[in-house]
Write an enzyme that holds these catalytic residues in place. Structure first.
Site, PDB file in Angstrom:
ATOM      1  N   SER A 202     -20.800 -36.179  -5.190  1.00 21.29           N
ATOM      2  CA  SER A 202     -20.445 -37.360  -5.853  1.00 21.29           C
ATOM      3  C   SER A 202     -21.262 -38.336  -5.159  1.00 21.29           C
ATOM      4  O   SER A 202     -22.441 -38.462  -5.411  1.00 21.29           O
ATOM      5  CB  SER A 202     -18.888 -37.714  -5.417  1.00 21.29           C
TER       6      SER A 202
ATOM      7  N   GLU B 118     -12.846 -32.883 -13.378  1.00 20.16           N
ATOM      8  CA  GLU B 118     -13.276 -34.011 -12.541  1.00 20.16           C
ATOM      9  C   GLU B 118     -12.367 -35.082 -12.727  1.00 20.16           C
ATOM     10  O   GLU B 118     -11.645 -35.446 -11.705  1.00 20.16           O
ATOM     11  CB  GLU B 118     -14.887 -34.247 -13.104  1.00 20.16           C
TER      12      GLU B 118
ATOM     13  N   HIS C 131     -12.147 -33.522  -9.451  1.00 24.04           N
ATOM     14  CA  HIS C 131     -13.212 -34.020  -8.736  1.00 24.04           C
ATOM     15  C   HIS C 131     -12.531 -33.916  -7.098  1.00 24.04           C
ATOM     16  O   HIS C 131     -11.626 -34.070  -6.810  1.00 24.04           O
ATOM     17  CB  HIS C 131     -13.284 -35.556  -8.756  1.00 24.04           C
TER      18      HIS C 131
END
Ligand SMILES: *[C@@H]1O[C@H](CO)[C@@H](O)[C@H](O)[C@H]1NC(C)=O
Ligand SMILES: *[C@@H]1O[C@H](CO)[C@@H](O)[C@H](O)[C@H]1NC(C)=O
Ligand SMILES: *[C@@H]1O[C@H](CO)[C@@H](O)[C@H](O)[C@H]1NC(C)=O
Ligand SMILES: *[C@@H]1O[C@H](CO)[C@@H](O)[C@H](O)[C@H]1NC(C)=O
Length: 553
Positions: free
Chosen positions: A211, A341, A458
């Site tokens: 990320s 995600e 995520h």
């Protein structure tokens, strides 16, 4: 002659490890001695842990908002037996956060320093996620090393400055920005200069970022400051090549921060001086008020393309253009995304009446900020196209819009940036692409009840690379997640060693085909490892059309 060299090396090796009693190893580096401790891997192997090693001086006082100041040699023994502080952030335990946070952790099974490069172990350096404003490389909170240390590697996890303290930029010489990235560069130089003392091979360094850490890793591929400091890159769940264009400074945001902390906003030099006087936790305490709506825009403080004020610049050109032109360090790459995600943003917006009403009443004004294309000159034309594609007509509701909004948040923030990065980089270097679909019992997002993982969101893939205690206890060899830990750490370590994840010691061997021109190959990492083609092709080609790049075929 050979024998003599060998003997010298053995003597040298002995002198580096000064003492190793009661499981507290002391190692000598060119900077000074460091005392560590021993820990146990998932499978019960002992390894050495040196945690909280200071690589740069505390960026306080006059040093705040400036490029980092590498640590100088010290006298005595540096105590690296436990995690150092995390960088300033809205911390659960405030006394764990400090500006004296420019620390790194080294994990190694063997410090014997015999022989040259070939005997030393491949190094993985991990850059943590957290939107450039939270988290750390600490072993207890975010990056427990007990899985990766079953592999034959040396692992390094690093901290870097966060939030305003790490990324404030004024577009002037007062504060050119990118401090957090320059911290990472100093940490990488520390690895280059000292990792051999820990049995690591400075000529085989894999940079792995997740990320915000993935944005970092990809930017190091184009940074003039990072040339030659690493040899492979793992870019997980986003990259700096999305629709959002970086600017040369965020003066208005800096002024907003100044106002929140009671500083005058001009002249700029005076504003920065005033902000240098503020207690560090004031920045963490005012973080939420810096956002426009909820925790959006996700990327509040951003990388900036630094104008030349005579400083050493971390970023000097647009990332998409650099990758398009092949103007980057052409190292082998692993890059990919998880299946779902940014589902948590969709749920946050749809279950909160205030936020849901904003979506319904002011979609056109919020969308470019929420979906990260606010810098596009075409934003007004693009917004209704995205809305129609992902949400259809009629009001946005939890029942009707959850999957669409999930996909829209995911594609804008994660999927499209990775897609474009993979398409551009694979024209010049080997890129192994993945989609992570394995759903274990634990997750960063449980919904609709608090025991059922919503999907694969995520950070969920990080649960099989690092021990993350606030999500799950360490997996052992009888847990069902054990196989995924072995697959993921095995492929990542093989990539660190050979630049090729297919050489992992797994049965059956993975059959991971790199991306080719007009062949969007990827590995689905699920219950099985399955080679596939066309990662969300229909969705991402829509973005390709909305945000075209010239001269790409
Ligand atoms: C907070 O962190 C400090 C310093 O690491 C530690 O001494 C203290 O026990 C922690 N407090 C809690 C409530 O965890
Ligand atoms: C809904 O979102 C608003 C705006 O971010 C926030 O102030 C509020 O606390 C949220 N409400 C709930 C119940 O979470
Ligand atoms: C949403 O869907 C569920 C089942 O699909 C239904 O029970 C519920 O009444 C719906 N809620 C609304 C607000 O339409
Ligand atoms: C593994 O952990 C589970 C709990 O998740 C426990 O029930 C089991 O006994 C453990 N197995 C071993 C071999 O330690």
């Amino acid at each position: 002659m050979r024998f003599k060299v060998l003997l010298l090396n053995v003597i040298a090796a002995l002198s580096f490890v000064i003492a190793q009693r009661n499981s507290e190893p002391i190692i000598r580096t060119d900077l000074g001695a460091i005392k560590g401790t021993t820990l146990e891997t998932r499978l019960g192997q002992r390894f050495f842990a040196f945690r909280g090693i200071r690589y740069a001086n505390p960026p306080t006082g006059r040093l705040r908002f400036r490029a980092p100041d590498p640590v100088l040699p010290w006298e005595g023994v540096f105590d690296a037996t436990d995690d150092g502080p995390m960088c300033i952030q809205p911390a659960f335990n405030r006394s764990e956060a400090s500006e004296d946070c420019l620390r790194l952790n080294v994990y190694t099974k063997s410090m014997s320093n015999k022989g040259s490069g070939a005997c030393r172990k491949d190094v993985i350096v991990y850059i943590h996620p957290g939107g450039f404003y939270v988290f750390s490389g600490q072993s207890r909170n975010n990056a427990g090393p007990q899985y990766l240390m079953d592999q034959d590697i040396v692992l390094v996890t690093i901290n870097y400055r966060l939030g305003a303290l790490g990324y404030m930029s004024t577009g002037t010489a007062d504060c050119p920005g990118n401090m957090g990235f320059k911290d990472q560069v100093v940490a990488l130089k520390w690895v280059r200069d000292h990792i051999h003392r820990f049995g690591g091979n400075a000529d085989s360094v894999t940079l792995m970022g997740y990320s915000a850490g993935a944005v970092s890793a990809a930017l190091h591929m184009i940074s003039p400051m990072s040339k030659g400091l690493f040899h492979r890159a793992i870019v997980m769940s986003t990259s700096p090549t999305g629709a959002l264009k970086f600017s040369s400074g965020q003066l208005q945001l800096a002024q907003k921060q100044a106002q929140l902390l009671g500083c005058e906003v001009s002249p700029t030099a005076k504003m920065i001086d005033c902000l240098r006087e503020k207690p560090p936790m004031d920045f963490a305490d005012s973080l939420q008020a810096m956002f426009v709506i909820g925790w959006y825009p996700t990327l509040l403080w951003q990388p900036v393309i630094e104008p030349d004020f005579g400083q050493e610049r971390f970023l000097d050109r647009d990332p998409t253009e650099a990758f398009l032109k092949g103007d980057f360090m052409r190292v082998p790459v692993i890059a990919g995304i998880t299946k779902d995600e940014f589902a948590s943003s969709a749920i946050d917006f749809l279950t909160n009446e205030t936020l849901r009403n904003e979506l319904n009443q002011n979609f056109n004004s919020f969308a470019p900020l929420l979906f990260s294309y606010i810098t596009s000159p075409d934003a007004n034309r693009i917004t209704p196209l995205l809305r129609m594609k992902y949400l259809g007509e009629g009001p946005v509701t939890l029942n009707r819009s959850l999957q669409g909004l999930n996909d829209l948040f995911s594609d804008s923030h994660i999927g499209f940036p990775i897609h474009r990065f993979v398409q551009l980089a694979s024209r010049f270097t080997k890129v192994y692409q993945y989609k992570f679909t394995y759903q274990g019992r634990y997750s960063y997002l449980y919904y609709p009840d608090d025991r059922t993982p919503y999907g694969v969101v995520h950070h969920d893939d990080l649960l099989y690379l690092f021990v993350i205690p606030h999500i799950t206890a360490i997996f052992n060899s009888t847990d069902p997640e054990n196989k995924m830990v072995e697959k993921l750490t095995g492929m990542w370590a093989a990539f660190a060693k050979h630049g090729n994840p297919n050489r992992a010691d797994l049965i059956p061997k993975p059959n991971w085909v790199p991306v080719k021109r007009n062949e969007d190959n990827y590995l689905e990492i699920g219950e099985q490892l399955t080679p596939r083609k066309g990662l969300f092709t229909e969705r991402f080609s829509f973005w390709d059309q909305l945000f075209p790049v010239p001269n790409i075929e």
